[in-house]
Design an enzyme around this catalytic site. Structure first.
Site, PDB file in Angstrom:
ATOM      1  CD  GLU A  97     -28.565  64.297  67.615  1.00 19.25           C
ATOM      2  OE1 GLU A  97     -29.589  63.731  68.019  1.00 19.25           O
ATOM      3  OE2 GLU A  97     -28.332  65.510  67.789  1.00 19.25           O
ATOM      4  CB  SER A 132     -24.729  44.586  60.110  1.00 17.80           C
ATOM      5  OG  SER A 132     -25.095  43.285  59.816  1.00 17.80           O
ATOM      6  N   GLY A 133     -22.293  45.493  62.002  1.00 22.47           N
ATOM      7  CA  GLY A 133     -21.213  46.463  62.106  1.00 22.47           C
ATOM      8  C   GLY A 133     -21.071  47.078  63.475  1.00 22.47           C
ATOM      9  CD  GLU A 153     -29.200  59.937  66.292  1.00 21.72           C
ATOM     10  OE1 GLU A 153     -29.665  60.550  67.287  1.00 21.72           O
ATOM     11  OE2 GLU A 153     -29.344  60.310  65.119  1.00 21.72           O
ATOM     12  CG  HIS A 158     -22.346  42.494  56.078  1.00 19.66           C
ATOM     13  ND1 HIS A 158     -21.863  41.977  57.261  1.00 19.66           N
ATOM     14  CD2 HIS A 158     -23.529  43.056  56.374  1.00 19.66           C
ATOM     15  CE1 HIS A 158     -22.731  42.229  58.228  1.00 19.66           C
ATOM     16  NE2 HIS A 158     -23.752  42.873  57.719  1.00 19.66           N
ATOM     17  CG  ASP A 177     -18.699  40.923  57.913  1.00 22.54           C
ATOM     18  OD1 ASP A 177     -18.562  41.929  57.192  1.00 22.54           O
ATOM     19  OD2 ASP A 177     -19.804  40.536  58.343  1.00 22.54           O
TER      20      ASP A 177
END
Length: 280
Positions: A100, A218-219, A90, A76, A124
């Site tokens: 980074e 998310s993720g 990061e 998603h 997902d």
């Protein structure tokens, strides 16, 4: 039954009249609830997934570096057709520490079973092929994946990591946070007063109290300690729309061990195509 919120700002999914919608953990609406700021680069496989808007990039999701040229995240997070990049090594989104690495996303591969209008079905999960390989060092390392089919016991020690709100509707955190989210087994998580049938066996639940994942997480990984080593057992997917830290509504993750064969098949297929292209 209740509503749930996928960990992004995308449109929520209706599960029928008795089940108001899930909510993604993406964008700037929310992030890790509770917990504390992580030691810089203590989760060196964590990445910030960012999308381009105009001439700038903005954090939208987390993800896990699983190979030098591959990142694993939630479907998603990347089903909108945007232009993406990942930032590795990061810690503070608004401060450049010199650790980074910024790499464009060359290709987005979403599981064929994913349906953005029915997140409760599962699937997902997505892979991002990077435009160049990451350089591994003390700040950037590969996340370890669990064996295929492995299911962790109830209360197994795990941490969710991500950038975001410290409470539902609260303030943003520019620094990577971590929160203790012990595993809630399927038997408990699927009880009628918990997530009921919304939770499938291809999911893993974590927490259910004052600490949780939230929008923007998310993720990102659910990092679980097994035999003295951390493995990425989950991909942050959704929480309750009543609030990220709603009691008996633990954060729900895609269970990585249910998709090892799919992850392997994508990598093998990509390598085959790469070899063919280089022969032409």
């Amino acid at each position: 039954m209740l509503r749930f919120l996928v960990l992004t700002s995308l449109a929520a999914l209706a599960l029928g009249n008795l089940v108001p919608q899930p909510r993604y953990l993406e964008d700037s609406v929310g992030r890790v609830v509770g917990g504390n700021v992580a030691k810089p680069n203590s989760w060196p496989w964590q990445i910030s997934l960012q999308y381009r808007s105009g001439s700038n990039y903005y954090h939208t999701c987390g993800g896990t570096l699983i190979e030098k040229g591959w990142v694993m995240t939630a479907a998603h997070c990347v089903d909108s057709g945007r232009t993406y990049r990942v930032v590795l090594g990061e810690h503070d989104l608004y401060s450049n520490s010199g650790t980074e690495q910024i790499i464009d996303v060359k290709q987005v591969i979403i599981h064929a079973g994913w349906n953005r209008y029915n997140v409760a079905d599962g699937y997902d999960i997505a892979l991002l092929r990077l435009a160049s390989d990451a350089t591994l060092n003390s700040h950037v390392q590969l996340g370890s994946l669990p064996p295929s089919g492995q299911i962790l016991p109830h209360n197994n020690l795990c941490y969710v990591t991500g950038w975001g709100l410290t409470s539902t509707g609260g303030i943003l955190s520019n620094q990577l946070k971590q929160a203790f989210l012990p595993v809630v087994d399927y038997e408990a998580c699927s009880r009628s007063d918990w997530w009921s049938s919304t939770v499938k066996t291809t999911r893993v639940c974590g927490g259910g109290g004052t600490e949780a994942g939230c929008n923007g997480d998310s993720g990102g990984p659910l990092n679980c300690l097994v035999n003295g080593k951390y493995y990425v057992h989950g991909i942050a997917s959704f929480v309750s729309a009543w609030g990220c830290d709603t009691p008996k509504k633990p954060t729900v993750f895609t269970r990585v061990s249910a998709y090892i064969d799919w992850l392997d098949s994508v990598s093998i297929r990509d390598m085959y195509i790469y070899k063919l292209q280089n022969k032409l």
